[in-house]
Design an enzyme around this catalytic site. Structure first.
Site, mmCIF file in Angstrom:
data_model
loop_
_atom_site.group_PDB
_atom_site.id
_atom_site.type_symbol
_atom_site.label_atom_id
_atom_site.label_comp_id
_atom_site.label_asym_id
_atom_site.label_seq_id
_atom_site.Cartn_x
_atom_site.Cartn_y
_atom_site.Cartn_z
ATOM 1 N N HIS A 141 6.999 -0.182 -0.357
ATOM 2 C CA HIS A 141 5.588 0.174 -0.575
ATOM 3 C C HIS A 141 5.474 1.309 -1.594
ATOM 4 O O HIS A 141 4.605 1.285 -2.476
ATOM 5 C CB HIS A 141 4.939 0.624 0.741
ATOM 6 C CG HIS A 141 4.800 -0.458 1.764
ATOM 7 N ND1 HIS A 141 4.360 -1.727 1.461
ATOM 8 C CD2 HIS A 141 5.027 -0.449 3.114
ATOM 9 C CE1 HIS A 141 4.328 -2.455 2.572
ATOM 10 N NE2 HIS A 141 4.723 -1.705 3.576
ATOM 11 N N HIS A 157 11.810 -0.503 3.967
ATOM 12 C CA HIS A 157 10.489 -1.132 4.024
ATOM 13 C C HIS A 157 9.427 -0.237 3.385
ATOM 14 O O HIS A 157 8.681 -0.678 2.493
ATOM 15 C CB HIS A 157 10.117 -1.422 5.483
ATOM 16 C CG HIS A 157 8.794 -2.095 5.643
ATOM 17 N ND1 HIS A 157 8.653 -3.466 5.663
ATOM 18 C CD2 HIS A 157 7.540 -1.594 5.785
ATOM 19 C CE1 HIS A 157 7.384 -3.776 5.800
ATOM 20 N NE2 HIS A 157 6.683 -2.650 5.882
ATOM 21 N N GLU A 158 9.376 1.013 3.831
ATOM 22 C CA GLU A 158 8.372 1.938 3.299
ATOM 23 C C GLU A 158 8.674 2.285 1.843
ATOM 24 O O GLU A 158 7.759 2.538 1.052
ATOM 25 C CB GLU A 158 8.310 3.204 4.154
ATOM 26 C CG GLU A 158 7.864 2.980 5.599
ATOM 27 C CD GLU A 158 6.484 2.355 5.708
ATOM 28 O OE1 GLU A 158 5.654 2.588 4.791
ATOM 29 O OE2 GLU A 158 6.232 1.636 6.696
#
Length: 346
Positions: free
Chosen positions: A31, A27-28
């Site tokens: 980003h 997820h990170e």
């Protein structure tokens, strides 16, 4: 206690912790790579939370490993405050910031889709929604269900996959199921009273029929994987709906501790069970982050869309306060849920 028995207890927990952290890293990481693609400066990328174990300074980003492997973050320049740096998040176009915010969710969904492809591919057949045969003690034939019927809906919920059927039965607590089936091109409504069973204080409706399977091809594996991924995503929204209408309470929620417990149990059960739980978890994390709750990606997405429409930014101080309050509430909820998870273990 032998080393073997200790290892058999520990390794499923280690696998569960590893996968839970992998979901956060994916997820990170979404980003991070989206930010780099948009020319945004990333100050730190952290795996885990709390005190640091190891830290390495890259060209401009500090990469950190921390002790608590139940989280992580991608800290961008100007993410929560004003910045004079032209490469700061806050100084980029709205569409660029939206892309960075959504990238984390997309990576979780892609990971979930990949896991679902593995699940579907590993099966001997592709499941359908057509009734193939009945158990010896089946009651549903006496209510009109027949071999060859294609199940179209359960209690008003449209059915597209075997997972949808399992979900429909799991949400029925009294055994009374309203079905719509397709037979010879005609849709037929059936009210069936299935047998039920009690397990740990919960009543479950017993599905007394089998579903037809078809031979695998590249095409139907891909199509089925897309359908199953959508079905897993729908389970997330159904769970939220059931929580809001009071079907479930706070005691039924699970946090990181509960998730690790469930995954470690699934590891011991079967390879497929483990993958199903993992797929559901990563899709759950991705979609939950889309809810417009302060401190989550969904809130930032909501703010950015509003900014794109009105051409006005929310004052930095107001956004900071809203996010801080949202984070405090989420941490409070997490503490309650984690406490509940721990009490369930004992």
């Amino acid at each position: 206690m032998s080393i073997s028995s200790v290892w058999n207890t520990v390794y499923p927990i280690l696998i569960a912790i590893f996968f839970f952290e992998l979901i956060i890293i994916i997820h990170e990481g979404g980003h991070f790579f989206a930010a780099k693609l948009m020319g945004i400066k990333v100050n730190e990328f952290s795996v885990g939370m709390g005190p640091k174990i190891f830290q390495k300074k890259g060209k401009e980003t500090t990469f950190t490993l921390r002790w608590i492997l139940f989280g992580g973050y991608c800290a961008m320049e100007g993410e929560d405050e004003k910045s004079d740096d032209e490469r700061a998040f806050v100084n980029k176009k709205v569409i660029q910031r939206i892309f960075v915010v959504v990238a984390g969710v997309l990576m979780n969904l892609i990971l979930g889709f990949i896991i679902v492809i593995i699940i579907v591919s590993s099966g001997s057949l592709i499941g359908t929604t057509e009734v193939a045969k009945f158990e010896d003690d089946a009651v549903s034939p006496s209510y009109g269900l027949e071999v060859g019927d294609e199940i179209k809906s359960i209690d008003g919920m449209r059915v597209y996959t075997t997972t949808d059927i399992s979900t429909g039965f799991s949400r029925c607590e009294d055994g009374n199921v309203q079905m719509i089936v397709e037979r010879d091109g005609e849709e037929i409504a059936l009210d069936i009273e299935f047998n039920t069973e009690e397990y740990e204080g919960t009543t479950y409706t017993q599905m007394d029929f089998w579903l037809r399977g078809v031979e695998k091809t590249f095409g139907n594996v891909l199509v089925q994987s897309v359908k199953e991924t959508v079905s897993y995503a729908r389970m997330v929204f159904l769970s939220v709906h059931d929580l809001l209408v009071g079907r479930y309470g706070l005691s039924d929620l699970s946090g990181p501790v509960g998730a690790v417990s469930v995954v470690s149990t699934a590891v011991k059960t079967s390879y497929t069970s483990m993958l199903r739980i993992m797929a559901l978890l990563t899709i759950n994390v991705g979609l939950f982050n889309l809810f417009p709750i302060p401190a989550l990606d969904g809130w930032r997405l909501f703010v950015l869309i509003a900014e794109g429409i009105t051409r006005k930014k929310i004052p930095s101080k107001a956004e900071y306060i809203i996010n801080a309050v949202g984070l405090i509430l989420l941490l409070g909820l997490m503490c309650i849920v984690t406490f509940s998870d721990i009490t369930k273990l004992f």
